[in-house]
Design a protein around this motif. Structure first.
Motif, PDB file in Angstrom:
ATOM      1  N   LYS A 218      12.100 -10.321   4.784  1.00  0.00           N
ATOM      2  CA  LYS A 218      12.128  -9.886   3.121  1.00  0.00           C
ATOM      3  C   LYS A 218      12.082 -11.123   2.485  1.00  0.00           C
ATOM      4  O   LYS A 218      11.655 -11.468   1.112  1.00  0.00           O
ATOM      5  CB  LYS A 218      13.184  -9.061   2.982  1.00  0.00           C
TER       6      LYS A 218
ATOM      7  N   VAL B 283       8.519 -13.063   2.025  1.00  0.00           N
ATOM      8  CA  VAL B 283       7.424 -12.393   1.163  1.00  0.00           C
ATOM      9  C   VAL B 283       8.096 -12.314  -0.279  1.00  0.00           C
ATOM     10  O   VAL B 283       7.372 -11.733  -0.944  1.00  0.00           O
ATOM     11  CB  VAL B 283       6.965 -11.222   1.815  1.00  0.00           C
TER      12      VAL B 283
ATOM     13  N   LEU C  62      10.681 -10.734  -1.344  1.00  0.00           N
ATOM     14  CA  LEU C  62      11.177  -9.540  -1.679  1.00  0.00           C
ATOM     15  C   LEU C  62      12.807  -9.876  -1.993  1.00  0.00           C
ATOM     16  O   LEU C  62      13.426  -9.118  -2.561  1.00  0.00           O
ATOM     17  CB  LEU C  62      11.212  -8.126  -0.740  1.00  0.00           C
TER      18      LEU C  62
ATOM     19  N   ARG D 104       0.443 -13.529  -1.525  1.00  0.00           N
ATOM     20  CA  ARG D 104       0.979 -12.307  -0.654  1.00  0.00           C
ATOM     21  C   ARG D 104      -0.461 -11.540  -0.194  1.00  0.00           C
ATOM     22  O   ARG D 104      -0.322 -10.850   0.747  1.00  0.00           O
ATOM     23  CB  ARG D 104       1.605 -11.150  -1.744  1.00  0.00           C
TER      24      ARG D 104
ATOM     25  N   PHE E 165       1.910  -6.663   5.339  1.00  0.00           N
ATOM     26  CA  PHE E 165       3.159  -6.434   5.651  1.00  0.00           C
ATOM     27  C   PHE E 165       3.188  -4.984   6.261  1.00  0.00           C
ATOM     28  O   PHE E 165       2.707  -3.832   5.511  1.00  0.00           O
ATOM     29  CB  PHE E 165       4.151  -6.620   4.451  1.00  0.00           C
TER      30      PHE E 165
ATOM     31  N   PHE F 107       5.741  -2.050   7.174  1.00  0.00           N
ATOM     32  CA  PHE F 107       7.205  -1.861   6.957  1.00  0.00           C
ATOM     33  C   PHE F 107       7.606  -0.875   7.869  1.00  0.00           C
ATOM     34  O   PHE F 107       7.099  -0.238   8.534  1.00  0.00           O
ATOM     35  CB  PHE F 107       7.333  -1.151   5.561  1.00  0.00           C
ATOM     36  N   GLN F 108       9.042  -0.945   8.221  1.00  0.00           N
ATOM     37  CA  GLN F 108       9.739  -0.099   9.315  1.00  0.00           C
ATOM     38  C   GLN F 108       9.226   1.254   9.184  1.00  0.00           C
ATOM     39  O   GLN F 108       8.946   1.639  10.338  1.00  0.00           O
ATOM     40  CB  GLN F 108      11.294  -0.361   8.968  1.00  0.00           C
TER      41      GLN F 108
ATOM     42  N   ALA G 189       6.474   3.077   5.060  1.00  0.00           N
ATOM     43  CA  ALA G 189       6.561   3.091   3.583  1.00  0.00           C
ATOM     44  C   ALA G 189       5.148   3.701   3.072  1.00  0.00           C
ATOM     45  O   ALA G 189       4.793   2.759   2.104  1.00  0.00           O
ATOM     46  CB  ALA G 189       6.814   1.531   3.363  1.00  0.00           C
TER      47      ALA G 189
ATOM     48  N   PRO H  81      -3.399  -1.474  -2.700  1.00  0.00           N
ATOM     49  CA  PRO H  81      -3.359  -3.032  -2.790  1.00  0.00           C
ATOM     50  C   PRO H  81      -4.859  -3.590  -3.372  1.00  0.00           C
ATOM     51  O   PRO H  81      -4.703  -4.598  -3.900  1.00  0.00           O
ATOM     52  CB  PRO H  81      -3.300  -3.271  -1.310  1.00  0.00           C
TER      53      PRO H  81
ATOM     54  N   ARG I  32      -3.418   0.007   6.015  1.00  0.00           N
ATOM     55  CA  ARG I  32      -3.152  -0.653   4.433  1.00  0.00           C
ATOM     56  C   ARG I  32      -2.843  -1.853   4.422  1.00  0.00           C
ATOM     57  O   ARG I  32      -3.130  -2.710   3.733  1.00  0.00           O
ATOM     58  CB  ARG I  32      -1.989   0.122   3.832  1.00  0.00           C
TER      59      ARG I  32
ATOM     60  N   ASP J  87       7.440  -5.314  10.727  1.00  0.00           N
ATOM     61  CA  ASP J  87       8.915  -5.040  10.771  1.00  0.00           C
ATOM     62  C   ASP J  87       9.088  -3.886  11.580  1.00  0.00           C
ATOM     63  O   ASP J  87       8.994  -2.789  11.157  1.00  0.00           O
ATOM     64  CB  ASP J  87       9.540  -4.831   9.322  1.00  0.00           C
TER      65      ASP J  87
ATOM     66  N   THR K 253      12.730   4.114   1.579  1.00  0.00           N
ATOM     67  CA  THR K 253      11.708   3.979   2.685  1.00  0.00           C
ATOM     68  C   THR K 253      10.982   2.765   2.348  1.00  0.00           C
ATOM     69  O   THR K 253       9.748   2.586   2.927  1.00  0.00           O
ATOM     70  CB  THR K 253      10.965   5.124   2.694  1.00  0.00           C
ATOM     71  N   GLU K 254      11.433   1.942   1.467  1.00  0.00           N
ATOM     72  CA  GLU K 254      10.835   0.514   1.285  1.00  0.00           C
ATOM     73  C   GLU K 254       9.185   0.624   0.668  1.00  0.00           C
ATOM     74  O   GLU K 254       8.619  -0.241   0.546  1.00  0.00           O
ATOM     75  CB  GLU K 254      10.420  -0.191   2.607  1.00  0.00           C
ATOM     76  N   GLN K 255       9.122   1.837  -0.006  1.00  0.00           N
ATOM     77  CA  GLN K 255       7.712   1.996  -0.631  1.00  0.00           C
ATOM     78  C   GLN K 255       7.871   1.115  -1.800  1.00  0.00           C
ATOM     79  O   GLN K 255       6.806   0.545  -2.561  1.00  0.00           O
ATOM     80  CB  GLN K 255       7.607   3.523  -1.295  1.00  0.00           C
TER      81      GLN K 255
ATOM     82  N   SER L  30       2.315  -5.470  -2.483  1.00  0.00           N
ATOM     83  CA  SER L  30       0.711  -5.194  -2.710  1.00  0.00           C
ATOM     84  C   SER L  30       0.279  -5.835  -4.009  1.00  0.00           C
ATOM     85  O   SER L  30      -0.744  -5.592  -4.409  1.00  0.00           O
ATOM     86  CB  SER L  30       0.390  -3.903  -2.836  1.00  0.00           C
TER      87      SER L  30
END
Lengths: 251, 333, 260
Positions: A55, A58, A60, A87, A92, A94-95, A98, A112, A162, A174, C124-126, C133
């Motif tokens: 994180k 990137v 975050l 970016r 990325f 996500f776990q 997401a 995106p 995505r 991740d 949920t990391e959205q 993005s």
């Protein structure tokens, strides 16, 4: 596959990264170099700071100290617009996938593009890009479904589509296989390899899944107690006599 | 895409509908407050508005016709009230209409009542100032009453002087009786007293009738006798006045009789002079007159103290002083 | 000793929270002034928060008007003051009950909805995914929702008031034989601008509070499913409290400006 792809400069570099939450020092000087075309796996137990590291990578999270360089840009000093642009070079995954729950698969993939399509001067039609990305993960028929209608594996694939839609050069994974059954996990790993071969991307994969690491890795970094504990190919590490390393690969 | 368009449509309908509701509510409220309709302005002058506020209703013969739009002090004592009246009602309000302040309902909102009066006059036009209650006719009635009272007092004093002289035997009794000039004087005085008593009676009757009228036409009663207590008091004072006035008439009649007796019985002069009873009779009659005049005066004083008439009497006093000055000047000339 | 310490730390937390929410609000005002603007999402949120609440607000408003009138009738009849019903009902509903009840209902529906939605997006990391993005999630999620709530609530309140008055008129019509025309004539006779305008201004603040607290609680949701539940729950609790505080201030201010 050579052990240390020595071709010139790393595409991504982390130097002496430190991050703590209150008194909990999660990262205590982590170093990492990712070279072009390489699949680097960072392994570690849960809570060892893998997710925090990625994180920070990137933007975050803000690192306490250290340098993060992506394609010669120090991300810690970049402005918002430049960071956003950088970016686009990074996908990325996500776990928990997401995916945006309120949007269809198509809208998820379009998301995106809405800010970046013009900036990146992408010629193709949005629809074409979406269909192509879904085709890559073999889910063309799911284009108008909502995320809740998808299975875990399908969600992961859509999320991968995505992550790829802006044609990034680096992909961060991740925990790509958590929460999936072994067969689906294997499918995802195959997909990851296929994408890497097709687009020639560099990948940084964070996982505690040894199987995954074995299949996909060129090189593995073992993260213990906030520092790089050990580094090498899967074969090297599995032969290691070190107690911690052994304990990790025994599972 | 059609889903989004559908959402937009629904949202648009909802937004338009709610905005329309709000705007129309505001319009109707404004309409009620005569903000958008055509209005005329009327003015009225008051000494006291009894807590009237902006936005209070204005009623014409009991119908809501507008609101109070401005309240301002004209000078130290006079308050100018501006009323916004619906234009449609304009033709019904005549120039001689009277504005009064009253209260309305349980909660005691103050309102302005505009009351029509008899007589044919032109309808009001915007900007007119209409009369208010405190300036209506009671003035005249009270003036008469006061003058009568003062006359009575004066005459009684004269009479008293004469009777005192009789009793004290100033000069001789014979002189008193034979002196026809004096006797004439006495008679004159008594006649005058009688006349003024009658006048007083008449005035009282008028006043009485007026109060009866007040009681009958409720709207006017509201304005003058705002609280029933002071109304009752007024009634009592008036009846007292009436009573003492009657007494005076009676006594004066008695006096007149005595004088007539004196004159007619020429030969009985000695009898008269010797008859102590008669003199005593005259004397006691005079005392009675004095007494009743005093009571009359007292009642008059009470009337003066009543807040409704206070201002009027003060004005009267000033007027009197002025007249006196004029009188003395004329006398000097 | 322990309890007093607990009390102190709770008080500190409370003030920290207030400070946080204030900063969040400031961030909102900064974000709303700077491009890019997410108009499409704003419209979508207006639809979700506004249009989707119509039925709820309408039903509650209708029942409110109905019950309020039914309950007041006997008392007013005792005083022989049934003719005051329209003025009494309309003034109470327009000034106070309508806005507050509607706002509380919306705090329950919109506030908790926003809290839960943003909370689960955070967990949920959205939200992270959005950030990566290239879309500012604060602008896309928070600004649109707060703005939509601020714009939609006054409309919902007007709508709710109207339905409540209709419910009241219905009772009067059925029980008292009062025609709708007469009823609404009386209503508009009783209402003045100083009843409607402050209530409308107040309702913008209600909407803002609902959006703000819901977004704040959701956006800074703690990890895990329990965090989502807490976020949505706390959004409702805090919003309800805040609504009454705003209402109190509004009445105070209205008193100063509208009662000459």
């Amino acid at each position: 596959m050579n052990k240390y792809p020595s071709n010139n400069k790393p595409i991504l570099e982390i130097k002496n990264l430190k991050k703590s939450f209150g008194n909990n020092h999660v990262l205590k000087g982590f170093n990492l170099k990712l070279f072009e075309g390489e699949n680097l796996v960072v392994m570690g137990k849960s809570g060892s700071g893998k997710s925090v590291m990625i994180k920070c990578l990137v933007g975050l999270m803000e690192a306490d100290s250290g340098v993060i360089r992506i394609k010669e840009n120090d991300i810690t000093v970049l402005g918002q617009a430049e960071l956003d642009l950088l970016r686009t070079e990074i996908g990325f995954l996500f776990q928990g996938s997401a995916l945006y729950d309120s949007m269809t698969v198509r809208e998820n993939l379009e998301f995106p593009l809405r800010r970046h399509k013009k900036k990146l001067k992408m010629e193709e039609d949005t629809d074409t890009l979406v269909v192509e990305a879904l085709d890559n993960v073999g889910l063309k028929e799911a284009i108008d479904l909502m995320p809740v209608e998808l299975s875990g594996g399908m969600k992961r694939r859509v999320a991968l589509a995505r992550a790829l839609i802006l044609k990034p050069t680096i992909i961060l994974y991740d925990e790509p296989t958590t929460g999936l059954d072994p067969i689906t996990a294997k499918e995802i790993i195959q997909l990851m390899r296929g994408i890497q071969e097709k687009y020639g991307t560099s990948s940084l994969i964070i996982t505690h899944d040894v199987d995954c690491a074995r299949v996909i890795s060129n090189r593995i970094i073992l993260l213990v107690d906030g520092i790089n504990y050990a580094e090498g190919s899967y074969e090297e590490l599995i032969r290691s006599e070190d107690v911690n390393v052994k304990a990790f690969f025994k599972q | 895409m059609s889903k989004a368009a559908n959402q937009k449509l629904k949202l648009g309908i909802f937004v338009m509908l709610s905005t329309l509701l709000l705007v129309s509510a505001l319009y109707f409220i404004g309409n009620r407050q005569n903000l958008f309709g055509k209005n005329i302005k009327l003015h009225a002058l008051f000494y006291n508005v009894n807590g009237l506020q902006l936005g209070n209703n204005v009623r014409f013969s009991g119908i809501d016709v507008g609101t109070v739009s401005k309240i301002a002090m004209n000078n130290d004592t006079v308050i100018r009230v501006e009323m916004s009246i619906r234009e449609s009602i304009q033709t019904h309000i005549k120039k001689n209409a009277v504005a009064t302040i009253g209260s309305d309902g349980l909660v005691g909102n103050m309102i302005i009542n505009i009351l029509p009066r008899e007589g044919i006059t032109m309808p009001v036009v915007s900007g007119d100032t209409i009369e208010t209650y405190s300036r209506i006719g009671t003035d005249d009635l009270l003036t008469t009453l006061n003058v009568t009272n003062e006359n009575a007092a004066l005459l009684t004093a004269d009479l008293l002087k004469i009777t005192t002289e009789i009793v004290e035997g100033k000069g001789t009794l014979g002189m008193l009786i034979t002196d026809s000039l004096l006797a004439d004087d006495l008679r004159q005085t008594i006649v005058q007293l009688k006349r003024s008593s009658v006048a007083a009676n008449q005035t009282l009757a008028e006043l009485n009738a007026y109060f009866k009228e007040v009681r009958q036409s409720e709207s006017v009663a509201n304005l003058l006798l705002t609280d029933s207590v002071s109304g009752e008091k007024m009634k009592r004072i008036v009846s007292n006045l009436e009573f003492s006035s009657d007494e005076m008439v009676e006594i004066t009649a008695g006096m007149s009789q005595v004088i007539d007796d004196i004159k007619e019985s020429d030969g009985a002069l000695n009898y008269l002079t010797n008859d102590k009873d008669l003199v005593r009779n005259i004397d006691s009659t005079m005392i009675n007159i004095k007494e009743s005049t005093r009571r009359f005066n007292e009642n008059m004083e009470a009337l003066k103290q009543n807040f409704l008439f206070r201002g009027y009497f003060r004005k009267l006093e000033r007027q009197q002083k002025r007249d006196e000055k004029k009188q003395t000047r004329e006398d000097r000339n | 000793m322990a309890t007093s310490l607990n009390l102190i730390s709770r008080t500190i937390t409370f003030f920290e929270e207030i400070g946080d929410i204030t900063l969040f609000a400031i961030r909102y005002f900064r974000a709303i002034l700077m491009p890019p603007f997410e108009f499409k999402e704003l419209l979508r949120q207006c639809y979700i928060l506004g249009y989707r609440s119509i039925l709820l607000v309408g039903v509650t408003g209708f029942i409110l008007g109905l019950v309020f009138t039914l309950q007041s009738r006997p008392t007013l009849m005792e005083f022989g003051a049934e003719s005051w019903m329209p003025s009494m009902v309309s003034i109470s509903i327009v000034r106070e009950i309508g806005p507050v009840i509607t706002a509380l209902i919306c705090a329950g529906k919109i506030g908790s909805g926003i809290g839960a939605e943003l909370g689960s997006m955070r967990v949920t990391e959205q939200i992270d995914a959005m950030e990566v993005s290239g879309t500012n999630p604060f602008k896309y999620l928070v600004v649109t929702r707060i703005t939509a709530a601020t714009l939609m609530l006054p409309l919902l309140i007007v709508f709710g008031d109207a339905i409540a008055l209709f419910g009241s008129a219905l009772v009067e019509n059925l029980k008292g034989g009062v025609s709708f025309t007469l009823y609404f004539n009386k209503v508009f006779e009783a209402l003045s601008f100083s009843d409607v305008i402050p209530a409308t201004i107040k309702s913008f603040f209600f909407g803002f509070a609902i959006g703000l607290v819901g977004c704040y609680k959701g956006y800074y949701c703690k990890k895990g499913t329990a965090g989502v539940g807490e976020a949505s729950n706390m959004a409702v609790v805090y919003t309800s409290m805040l609504l009454f505080v705003i209402d109190f201030i509004a009445v105070f201010v209205t008193d100063i400006f509208f009662e000459v």
